[in-house]
Write an enzyme that holds these catalytic residues in place. Structure first.
Site, PDB file in Angstrom:
ATOM      1  N   ASP A 142       0.868  -1.170   0.000  1.00 43.28           N
ATOM      2  CA  ASP A 142       0.000   0.000   0.000  1.00 43.28           C
ATOM      3  C   ASP A 142       0.910   1.227   0.000  1.00 43.28           C
ATOM      4  O   ASP A 142       1.699   1.428   0.917  1.00 43.28           O
ATOM      5  CB  ASP A 142      -0.921  -0.023   1.225  1.00 43.28           C
ATOM      6  CG  ASP A 142      -2.089   0.938   1.087  1.00 43.28           C
ATOM      7  OD1 ASP A 142      -1.913   1.998   0.464  1.00 43.28           O
ATOM      8  OD2 ASP A 142      -3.170   0.630   1.626  1.00 43.28           O
ATOM      9  N   ASP A 173      -3.349   7.341  -3.529  1.00 44.44           N
ATOM     10  CA  ASP A 173      -3.222   6.209  -2.608  1.00 44.44           C
ATOM     11  C   ASP A 173      -3.575   4.955  -3.398  1.00 44.44           C
ATOM     12  O   ASP A 173      -4.625   4.906  -4.042  1.00 44.44           O
ATOM     13  CB  ASP A 173      -4.215   6.478  -1.459  1.00 44.44           C
ATOM     14  CG  ASP A 173      -4.233   5.428  -0.359  1.00 44.44           C
ATOM     15  OD1 ASP A 173      -3.454   4.482  -0.404  1.00 44.44           O
ATOM     16  OD2 ASP A 173      -5.065   5.607   0.565  1.00 44.44           O
ATOM     17  N   HIS A 207     -12.035   5.793   1.612  1.00 46.46           N
ATOM     18  CA  HIS A 207     -12.103   7.098   2.269  1.00 46.46           C
ATOM     19  C   HIS A 207     -11.967   8.229   1.260  1.00 46.46           C
ATOM     20  O   HIS A 207     -11.444   8.024   0.160  1.00 46.46           O
ATOM     21  CB  HIS A 207     -10.968   7.205   3.290  1.00 46.46           C
ATOM     22  CG  HIS A 207      -9.639   6.799   2.719  1.00 46.46           C
ATOM     23  ND1 HIS A 207      -8.797   7.678   2.100  1.00 46.46           N
ATOM     24  CD2 HIS A 207      -9.038   5.584   2.601  1.00 46.46           C
ATOM     25  CE1 HIS A 207      -7.727   7.028   1.653  1.00 46.46           C
ATOM     26  NE2 HIS A 207      -7.856   5.749   1.933  1.00 46.46           N
ATOM     27  N   HIS A 265      -7.112  10.384   5.400  1.00 44.05           N
ATOM     28  CA  HIS A 265      -8.407   9.738   5.634  1.00 44.05           C
ATOM     29  C   HIS A 265      -9.460  10.810   5.920  1.00 44.05           C
ATOM     30  O   HIS A 265      -9.686  11.181   7.057  1.00 44.05           O
ATOM     31  CB  HIS A 265      -8.325   8.729   6.782  1.00 44.05           C
ATOM     32  CG  HIS A 265      -7.591   7.483   6.391  1.00 44.05           C
ATOM     33  ND1 HIS A 265      -6.937   6.686   7.294  1.00 44.05           N
ATOM     34  CD2 HIS A 265      -7.405   6.893   5.187  1.00 44.05           C
ATOM     35  CE1 HIS A 265      -6.375   5.677   6.655  1.00 44.05           C
ATOM     36  NE2 HIS A 265      -6.639   5.776   5.376  1.00 44.05           N
ATOM     37  N   GLU A 268     -11.000   0.780  -1.557  1.00 50.78           N
ATOM     38  CA  GLU A 268     -10.029  -0.270  -1.227  1.00 50.78           C
ATOM     39  C   GLU A 268     -10.673  -1.498  -0.597  1.00 50.78           C
ATOM     40  O   GLU A 268     -10.636  -1.690   0.604  1.00 50.78           O
ATOM     41  CB  GLU A 268      -8.909   0.267  -0.335  1.00 50.78           C
ATOM     42  CG  GLU A 268      -9.305   1.061   0.876  1.00 50.78           C
ATOM     43  CD  GLU A 268      -8.071   1.558   1.650  1.00 50.78           C
ATOM     44  OE1 GLU A 268      -7.156   0.765   1.903  1.00 50.78           O
ATOM     45  OE2 GLU A 268      -8.035   2.757   1.992  1.00 50.78           O
ATOM     46  N   GLU A 273      -6.585  -1.273  -4.332  1.00 48.80           N
ATOM     47  CA  GLU A 273      -6.995   0.114  -4.079  1.00 48.80           C
ATOM     48  C   GLU A 273      -6.578   1.039  -5.215  1.00 48.80           C
ATOM     49  O   GLU A 273      -5.475   0.931  -5.741  1.00 48.80           O
ATOM     50  CB  GLU A 273      -6.345   0.625  -2.777  1.00 48.80           C
ATOM     51  CG  GLU A 273      -6.676   2.084  -2.456  1.00 48.80           C
ATOM     52  CD  GLU A 273      -6.071   2.575  -1.133  1.00 48.80           C
ATOM     53  OE1 GLU A 273      -5.047   2.022  -0.708  1.00 48.80           O
ATOM     54  OE2 GLU A 273      -6.641   3.509  -0.550  1.00 48.80           O
TER      55      GLU A 273
HETATM   56 MN    MN Z   1      -3.786   2.791   0.770  1.00 53.66          MN
HETATM   57 MN    MN Z   2      -6.432   4.225   1.419  1.00 57.21          MN
END
Ligand code: MN
Ligand code: MN
Length: 292
Positions: free
Chosen positions: A86, A97, A156, A164, A189, A277
């Site tokens: 991630d 992200d 998010h 977030h 995600e 994600e």
């Molecule tokens: Mn992430």
């Molecule tokens: Mn994330």
């Protein structure tokens, strides 16, 4: 769309760097390779390409869903693991992200479950889509593969220097949600598991963020807080900092509510977990995925 063109350009640049780095890092994940080497490579490559890490490179294996990153002197190596990478990049605070699962464990269907769930969710995104619909399609897709979504992990919103933000994007059917608007930036995600479908915090943290600034008396703690200024509230890794008396000071700052820690999240029944994600910008008639 409310967002200025310069902001869109920064999100897109963060996303391009992220996609390039992800491709390079995926190739490194092989049995016998050091996790620390991979995490440091990812973070270095982001900077070389003109971005900044939005958070430490997370390398979470098997029944750990997220928030694992190597310590400063970590000696662990990849084995026959289900590996979640991630990674985040920001340009001037605008964050992309992404996460991908590299499977060395021989469970390709579990990886596919979260990947297809993500693609199905992306397919329904446009201004007006409800987060209830997103959660429902993710859960339905993962169930069709014979697995469960991890119910207490969500996607998010993203905001400048806020990793977030609202809205929360559920990975399962929920009763209430919000409707997306053009210009919203969100990360979707899905996590799929053959376990209980629930994770809990486990063990000490390697990742922290500054939550709420308050005056501190201890000079060494003040010095550390000064050092943390550069992350502007985004998560950082213990291994990024000078190690001298670090645990003591992090504990102190966490105890008074200045720091927030992110312990690793472990599947309650010890199930394997996959994750996929992407970050996207919601548009009137669809969306622009910036992390492809
Ligand atoms: Mn992430
Ligand atoms: Mn994330």
């Amino acid at each position: 769309m409310m967002m200025g063109e310069d902001v869109v350009e920064k999100y897109c640049k963060a996303g391009r760097i992220l996609a390039e780095v992800r491709a390079e890092v995926v190739k490194m994940v092989k049995p016998g390779v050091s996790l620390l080497k991979v995490a440091e490579f990812a973070e270095t490559r982001i900077k070389e390409k003109g971005g900044m890490p939005a958070f430490p490179c997370n390398i979470s294996r098997n029944d750990i869903a997220a928030h694992a990153t190597p310590s400063a002197n970590d000696t662990s190596i990849f084995e026959d693991d289900m590996v979640k990478l991630d990674i985040g990049v920001h340009i001037d605070g605008y964050i992309a992200d992404t996460a991908i699962t590299v499977d060395l464990s021989g469970n390709p269907e579990l990886v596919k479950a979260s990947e297809v769930a993500l693609e199905n969710a992306i397919g329904i995104i446009r201004a007006g889509t409800s987060t209830v619909e997103i959660g429902a399609i993710i859960e339905k897709t993962i169930n069709e593969f014979g697995y469960k979504p991890v119910a207490n992990l969500t996607g998010h919103g993203l905001d400048r220097y806020v990793q977030h933000a609202t809205p929360s994007i559920p990975n399962r059917h929920v009763e209430q949600g919000v409707r997306l608007k053009a210009g919203d930036v969100i990360a979707i995600e899905p996590f799929a598991t053959n376990g209980a479908g629930h994770v809990s915090e486990r063990g000490g943290a390697e990742i922290y963020k500054v939550d709420r600034l308050k005056p501190v008396r201890l000079p060494a703690a003040r010095k550390l807080l000064k050092e943390l200024d550069e992350y502007k509230g985004l998560p950082f890794a213990k291994r990024w900092l000078c190690q001298n008396k670090l645990d003591f000071m992090l504990n102190q700052l966490e105890a008074v509510g200045i720091l927030h820690s992110y312990p690793a999240l472990k599947e309650d029944a010890g199930g394997l977990i996959s994750q996929a994600e992407h970050t996207l910008i919601v548009e009137e008639d669809g969306c622009q995925v910036i992390s492809r």
